[in-house]
Every structure is written in C-alpha cells, then in structure tokens.
Write a protein that holds these residues in place. Structure first.
Motif, short mmCIF file in Angstrom:
data_model
loop_
_atom_site.label_atom_id
_atom_site.label_comp_id
_atom_site.label_asym_id
_atom_site.label_seq_id
_atom_site.Cartn_x
_atom_site.Cartn_y
_atom_site.Cartn_z
N GLY A 1 5.34 6.92 -14.92
CA GLY A 1 6.60 7.16 -15.63
C GLY A 1 7.66 6.90 -14.51
N VAL A 2 7.47 6.45 -13.46
CA VAL A 2 8.33 6.14 -12.51
C VAL A 2 8.71 4.63 -12.51
CG1 VAL A 2 9.17 6.04 -10.32
CG2 VAL A 2 8.05 8.05 -11.13
N PRO A 3 9.69 3.86 -12.56
CA PRO A 3 9.84 2.65 -12.64
C PRO A 3 9.36 2.05 -11.34
CG PRO A 3 12.06 3.56 -13.52
CD PRO A 3 11.00 4.62 -12.82
N TRP A 4 8.59 0.81 -11.44
CA TRP A 4 8.20 0.21 -10.23
C TRP A 4 9.03 -0.41 -9.60
CZ3 TRP A 4 4.40 0.30 -7.01
CH2 TRP A 4 4.36 -0.98 -6.22
N ILE A 5 9.14 -0.51 -8.34
CA ILE A 5 10.21 -1.21 -7.52
C ILE A 5 9.18 -2.25 -6.57
CG2 ILE A 5 11.82 -1.29 -5.64
CD1 ILE A 5 12.75 1.61 -6.92
N ASP A 6 9.36 -3.53 -6.59
CA ASP A 6 8.43 -4.39 -5.90
C ASP A 6 8.74 -4.34 -4.50
OD1 ASP A 6 7.07 -6.59 -4.70
OD2 ASP A 6 7.85 -8.16 -6.26
N PRO A 7 8.04 -4.03 -3.59
CA PRO A 7 8.16 -3.81 -1.90
C PRO A 7 8.49 -5.11 -1.28
CG PRO A 7 5.80 -3.57 -2.37
CD PRO A 7 6.61 -3.56 -3.80
N ALA A 8 8.53 -6.19 -1.98
CA ALA A 8 8.60 -7.45 -1.18
C ALA A 8 10.07 -7.56 -1.10
CB ALA A 8 7.90 -8.48 -1.85
N LEU B 1 0.94 -1.26 0.07
CA LEU B 1 -0.08 0.14 0.09
C LEU B 1 0.96 1.32 0.09
CD1 LEU B 1 -2.84 -1.09 2.58
CD2 LEU B 1 -3.01 -0.45 0.12
N ASP B 2 1.91 1.26 0.91
CA ASP B 2 2.84 2.42 0.86
C ASP B 2 3.56 2.70 -0.34
OD1 ASP B 2 2.15 2.74 3.56
OD2 ASP B 2 3.87 1.81 4.25
N ALA B 3 4.12 1.61 -1.06
CA ALA B 3 4.68 1.57 -2.51
C ALA B 3 3.85 2.18 -3.36
CB ALA B 3 5.29 0.41 -2.66
N LEU B 4 2.46 1.54 -3.46
CA LEU B 4 1.54 2.11 -4.47
C LEU B 4 1.09 3.70 -4.11
CD1 LEU B 4 -0.68 -1.25 -4.39
CD2 LEU B 4 0.58 -0.18 -6.50
N GLY B 5 1.19 4.00 -2.97
CA GLY B 5 0.84 5.36 -2.69
C GLY B 5 1.86 6.22 -3.31
N ARG B 6 3.09 6.00 -3.00
CA ARG B 6 4.34 6.66 -3.71
C ARG B 6 4.50 6.53 -5.17
NH1 ARG B 6 6.61 4.07 0.58
NH2 ARG B 6 7.68 2.57 -0.71
N TRP B 7 4.06 5.59 -5.90
CA TRP B 7 4.29 5.54 -7.36
C TRP B 7 3.65 6.28 -8.17
CZ3 TRP B 7 1.34 4.14 -11.54
CH2 TRP B 7 2.12 3.83 -12.57
N ARG B 8 4.23 6.90 -9.18
CA ARG B 8 3.80 7.65 -10.12
C ARG B 8 4.14 7.24 -11.52
NH1 ARG B 8 1.27 8.89 -6.20
NH2 ARG B 8 1.34 10.52 -5.02
#
Length: 88
Positions: free
Chosen positions: A81-88, A72-79
């Motif tokens: 055009g920004v590469p996704w980083i798996d929080p696991a 949830l935190d990672a999805l809230g920060r993601w925008r």
C-alpha cells in the motif's frame, strides 16, 4: 535492478545482487564465508572473470555493495500500500 534467489535448493545457492547495464554484482549469502562476484558485462559478457580481487575494480565493487545494501534497506522498509521508491 535488484535480484535475489532465496529458495532452499541443494543445487542453487541463495544469492542476492544488483545489476546495472554494465556491471553485475552477486553475493552468495549462505556460503561460509560469503562469496562475491563482480563482472564487467561490457568487457566480459560471458561472466568468466570475477573482478572482486582486482585492484582496478575496487571502487566499482564498493559502489555495487552499497547499491545492494540500499535495495535491501528499502525492501525492509517497504510495506504493501506504500508507493515504491527506487533506492538507486
């Protein structure tokens, strides 16, 4: 894997959760109080025994809650055009 169901539907409550190869954790976010489920998919593939109250599953429950919050935190920060980083 993170999953969520956020549509307003009279038959399907809103949920979010995480799943590993062995464990499935779901939180029903619109129930009062919130309701949780934890299933050991290796021992209970039909998801018939909710382990949230089981003392021997307490550590796993906390780990899955933490994992859900990390997503949830990672999805809230993601925008876009920004590469996704798996929080696991």
């Amino acid at each position: 894997m993170f999953y969520e169901h956020r549509f307003n539907n009279a038959w399907i409550p809103q949920t979010e959760g995480v799943r590993t190869e062995r464990w499935k954790y779901t939180r029903y976010v619109t129930t009062d109080p919130e309701f949780e489920e934890l299933f050991d998919l290796a021992a209970d593939p039909r998801e018939e025994r909710n382990l949230t109250a089981a003392a021997d599953a307490r550590v796993t429950l906390e780990r899955m809650r933490t994992r859900r919050q990390a997503w949830l935190d990672a999805l809230g920060r993601w925008r876009p055009g920004v590469p996704w980083i798996d929080p696991a």
